[in-house]
Design a protein around this motif. Structure first.
Motif, PDB file in Angstrom:
ATOM      1  N   UNK A 153     -41.956  97.675 -40.965  1.00  0.00           N
ATOM      2  CA  UNK A 153     -40.563  97.686 -41.399  1.00  0.00           C
ATOM      3  C   UNK A 153     -39.840  96.381 -41.098  1.00  0.00           C
ATOM      4  N   UNK A 154     -40.319  95.626 -40.098  1.00  0.00           N
ATOM      5  CA  UNK A 154     -39.631  94.378 -39.750  1.00  0.00           C
ATOM      6  C   UNK A 154     -40.192  93.172 -40.494  1.00  0.00           C
ATOM      7  N   UNK A 155     -41.107  93.396 -41.464  1.00  0.00           N
ATOM      8  CA  UNK A 155     -41.719  92.287 -42.194  1.00  0.00           C
ATOM      9  C   UNK A 155     -40.679  91.441 -42.916  1.00  0.00           C
ATOM     10  N   UNK A 156     -39.633  92.084 -43.433  1.00  0.00           N
ATOM     11  CA  UNK A 156     -38.624  91.337 -44.185  1.00  0.00           C
ATOM     12  C   UNK A 156     -37.857  90.367 -43.294  1.00  0.00           C
ATOM     13  N   UNK A 157     -37.887  90.583 -41.978  1.00  0.00           N
ATOM     14  CA  UNK A 157     -37.233  89.642 -41.064  1.00  0.00           C
ATOM     15  C   UNK A 157     -38.181  88.560 -40.582  1.00  0.00           C
ATOM     16  N   UNK A 158     -39.481  88.788 -40.731  1.00  0.00           N
ATOM     17  CA  UNK A 158     -40.474  87.794 -40.311  1.00  0.00           C
ATOM     18  C   UNK A 158     -40.842  86.828 -41.425  1.00  0.00           C
ATOM     19  N   UNK A 159     -40.717  87.278 -42.679  1.00  0.00           N
ATOM     20  CA  UNK A 159     -41.207  86.497 -43.807  1.00  0.00           C
ATOM     21  C   UNK A 159     -40.136  86.295 -44.867  1.00  0.00           C
ATOM     22  N   UNK A 160     -40.270  85.176 -45.564  1.00  0.00           N
ATOM     23  CA  UNK A 160     -39.585  84.979 -46.827  1.00  0.00           C
ATOM     24  C   UNK A 160     -40.598  85.313 -47.915  1.00  0.00           C
ATOM     25  N   UNK A 161     -40.114  85.806 -49.055  1.00  0.00           N
ATOM     26  CA  UNK A 161     -41.004  86.199 -50.141  1.00  0.00           C
ATOM     27  C   UNK A 161     -40.626  85.442 -51.419  1.00  0.00           C
ATOM     28  N   UNK A 162     -40.805  84.118 -51.424  1.00  0.00           N
ATOM     29  CA  UNK A 162     -40.451  83.362 -52.631  1.00  0.00           C
ATOM     30  C   UNK A 162     -41.358  83.721 -53.799  1.00  0.00           C
ATOM     31  N   UNK A 163     -40.758  83.934 -54.945  1.00  0.00           N
ATOM     32  CA  UNK A 163     -41.519  84.238 -56.160  1.00  0.00           C
ATOM     33  C   UNK A 163     -41.615  82.979 -57.007  1.00  0.00           C
ATOM     34  N   UNK A 164     -42.836  82.604 -57.370  1.00  0.00           N
ATOM     35  CA  UNK A 164     -42.987  81.457 -58.258  1.00  0.00           C
ATOM     36  C   UNK A 164     -43.369  81.968 -59.642  1.00  0.00           C
ATOM     37  N   UNK A 165     -42.885  81.256 -60.638  1.00  0.00           N
ATOM     38  CA  UNK A 165     -43.029  81.728 -62.012  1.00  0.00           C
ATOM     39  C   UNK A 165     -43.427  80.555 -62.896  1.00  0.00           C
ATOM     40  N   UNK A 166     -43.193  80.683 -64.183  1.00  0.00           N
ATOM     41  CA  UNK A 166     -43.492  79.590 -65.102  1.00  0.00           C
ATOM     42  C   UNK A 166     -42.576  78.409 -64.798  1.00  0.00           C
ATOM     43  N   UNK A 167     -42.991  77.229 -65.216  1.00  0.00           N
ATOM     44  CA  UNK A 167     -42.192  76.023 -65.025  1.00  0.00           C
ATOM     45  C   UNK A 167     -41.121  75.961 -66.108  1.00  0.00           C
ATOM     46  N   UNK A 168     -39.954  75.516 -65.738  1.00  0.00           N
ATOM     47  CA  UNK A 168     -38.828  75.479 -66.665  1.00  0.00           C
ATOM     48  C   UNK A 168     -38.448  74.043 -67.017  1.00  0.00           C
ATOM     49  N   UNK A 169     -37.914  73.872 -68.212  1.00  0.00           N
ATOM     50  CA  UNK A 169     -37.302  72.612 -68.614  1.00  0.00           C
ATOM     51  C   UNK A 169     -38.134  71.381 -68.350  1.00  0.00           C
ATOM     52  N   UNK A 170     -37.519  70.439 -67.615  1.00  0.00           N
ATOM     53  CA  UNK A 170     -38.167  69.155 -67.350  1.00  0.00           C
ATOM     54  C   UNK A 170     -39.450  69.304 -66.548  1.00  0.00           C
ATOM     55  N   UNK A 171     -39.516  70.325 -65.673  1.00  0.00           N
ATOM     56  CA  UNK A 171     -40.737  70.511 -64.882  1.00  0.00           C
ATOM     57  C   UNK A 171     -41.929  70.803 -65.790  1.00  0.00           C
ATOM     58  N   UNK A 172     -41.739  71.675 -66.776  1.00  0.00           N
ATOM     59  CA  UNK A 172     -42.826  71.984 -67.705  1.00  0.00           C
ATOM     60  C   UNK A 172     -43.225  70.746 -68.501  1.00  0.00           C
ATOM     61  N   UNK A 173     -42.252  69.972 -68.897  1.00  0.00           N
ATOM     62  CA  UNK A 173     -42.531  68.757 -69.665  1.00  0.00           C
ATOM     63  C   UNK A 173     -43.281  67.737 -68.806  1.00  0.00           C
ATOM     64  N   UNK A 174     -42.861  67.592 -67.572  1.00  0.00           N
ATOM     65  CA  UNK A 174     -43.517  66.630 -66.691  1.00  0.00           C
ATOM     66  C   UNK A 174     -44.964  67.017 -66.403  1.00  0.00           C
ATOM     67  N   UNK A 175     -45.223  68.343 -66.315  1.00  0.00           N
ATOM     68  CA  UNK A 175     -46.588  68.796 -66.063  1.00  0.00           C
ATOM     69  C   UNK A 175     -47.537  68.354 -67.174  1.00  0.00           C
ATOM     70  N   UNK A 176     -47.004  68.134 -68.376  1.00  0.00           N
ATOM     71  CA  UNK A 176     -47.809  67.653 -69.491  1.00  0.00           C
ATOM     72  C   UNK A 176     -47.817  66.138 -69.601  1.00  0.00           C
ATOM     73  N   UNK A 177     -46.652  65.532 -69.501  1.00  0.00           N
ATOM     74  CA  UNK A 177     -46.540  64.106 -69.807  1.00  0.00           C
ATOM     75  C   UNK A 177     -47.018  63.191 -68.685  1.00  0.00           C
ATOM     76  N   UNK A 178     -46.777  63.567 -67.432  1.00  0.00           N
ATOM     77  CA  UNK A 178     -47.113  62.652 -66.340  1.00  0.00           C
ATOM     78  C   UNK A 178     -48.614  62.495 -66.119  1.00  0.00           C
TER      79      UNK A 178
END
Length: 405
Positions: A222-247
């Motif tokens: 029950x105390x896991x939510x105080x021990x951890x952050x749960x960041x969700x990563x998803x698809x790349x948006x906008x300039x990030x998606x473009x940079x993943x291709x162009x750079x």
């Protein structure tokens, strides 16, 4: 263009030429290590996301950050093994970390204590009656010998954390595919981390896995939510998606036309693995030092065929006919999370009849539950693939049981 120079890496867990869109997570990890080094407490992380969004790649980036900070790294890919196998895997990895922190010839009292606690941890009775220890260190008495995985692992984390603290270093335990850990195993890890936080020791566990991990961790402790952050990563948006291709292309002296980049992002919806696959296929058909719109259009067929034959197909091939029918019915309803009763209606069955099938698909990592009563695919665009791969929904007949005589 020259295939040897192809800068795109559509491989499981392969680090791309350019890491984009994950600055928040990498900075959070740096802060975690730096605070633990200073004897401060900080929430650890369990990264969540769909297949192909770069969770394993991000753990690899964490490994490199920790190594640069002179931390010892323990890497584990979770699997559906019993607690005995889990105990043996951790013993082997943590023993290596201890020996790298402090070679046996230079062990202090804390180093030897950590080794003895590890021996006791390995000798604790498991499902098969015990585990062979691969070194000659006598086991500690009264520590890591309780026969309870949570209590034993807590003793190990504390002893190893104290040994690392004495050396002015730390230990980062990185576990991928966390959703495949048994409840007892995840509970033990959380319990052990909880104690090291209380002791302000430089040892931490960082995990990555499918979206249900936050719920699983909360159910485990029950105390896991105080021990951890749960960041969700998803698809790349906008300039990030473009940079993943162009750079990556720019590294090899190749440019991409704006409309070509626009179409590539539209096709892939910014999912990192899809971007890498489309980039790879486009590089194979392009000529000269500029990728244009026609190159993306030409590569699209090979890109979709490659995803169907590998990324998608390998998951469908694991399914039984009834499991396949369940996923096909979900796909017919669309890409959003689907209510169990709606899927059952498409299959002309009662929801209660299909409950075990749905549970099996979740256990296999093909579905997850974003909210009670709903299920969604763990793979982006899997609904579209199911419609292509299984043009007609075919529900296996249910054999009626014979009445008892």
């Amino acid at each position: 263009m020259d295939s040897v120079r192809n800068p795109y890496t559509p491989n499981a867990g392969a680090t791309p030429e350019i890491m984009v869109g994950r600055d928040d997570q990498t900075e959070t990890f740096r802060v975690l290590l730096q605070r633990l080094e200073r004897g401060r407490t900080e929430q650890s992380m369990i990264i969540t996301g769909l297949r192909g969004v770069g969770k394993t790649v991000l753990l690899g980036e964490f490994r490199d950050i920790a190594r640069a900070a002179k931390w010892e790294i323990v890497e584990v890919e979770a699997s559906k093994h019993d607690d005995t196998h889990f105990r043996q895997t951790l013993f082997s990895q943590l023993k290596g970390a201890l020996l790298r922190l402090s070679p046996r010839a230079r062990w202090t009292e804390r180093g030897r204590q950590a080794a003895e606690v590890l021996s006791a941890f390995a000798l604790s009775i498991g499902a098969d009656g015990g585990i062979a220890v691969s070194w000659d260190v006598p086991p500690a008495e009264g520590l890591a010998d309780h026969g309870d995985l949570g209590m034993d692992l807590t003793d190990v984390f504390v002893a190893l954390g104290e040994a690392a603290q004495e050396q002015g270093r730390g230990v980062a335990i990185l576990i991928d595919e966390v959703q495949f850990l048994r409840t007892t195993q995840l509970e033990a890890l959380i319990q052990a981390v909880h104690k090291t936080v209380q002791r302000k020791l430089p040892i931490t566990f960082v995990g990555a896995g499918l979206p249900q991990n936050a719920e699983l961790a909360g159910d485990a402790k029950s105390y896991a939510e105080r021990l951890f952050k749960f960041p969700k990563i998803d698809s790349l948006k906008g300039d990030d998606a473009r940079r993943a291709l162009t750079e990556p292309a720019a590294i090899e002296g190749v440019t991409m036309a704006e409309d070509a980049v626009d179409l590539a992002v539209q096709i892939t919806r910014g999912y990192p693995y899809f971007l890498q696959e489309l980039g790879y296929q486009t590089w194979s058909v392009a000529t000269g030092d500029r990728i244009v719109l026609e190159d993306i259009e030409t590569a699209r067929e090979a890109y979709e065929a490659k995803l169907d034959d590998s990324f998608f197909r390998v998951r469908l091939d694991r399914a039984t006919p009834l499991q396949t029918a369940y996923m096909r019915a979900m796909a017919e309803l669309g890409s959003d999370p689907q209510k169990a009763s709606d899927v059952a209606a498409v299959m002309k069955r009662e929801s209660s009849q299909l409950g075990p099938t749905r549970a099996e698909l979740i256990d296999m990592g093909l579905l997850y539950t974003p909210e009670h009563g709903y299920a969604a695919f763990t793979v982006p665009d899997f609904d579209k693939f199911m419609l292509r791969a299984v043009p007609q929904l075919q529900v296996p007949e249910v054999r009626k049981r014979r009445p008892k005589s």
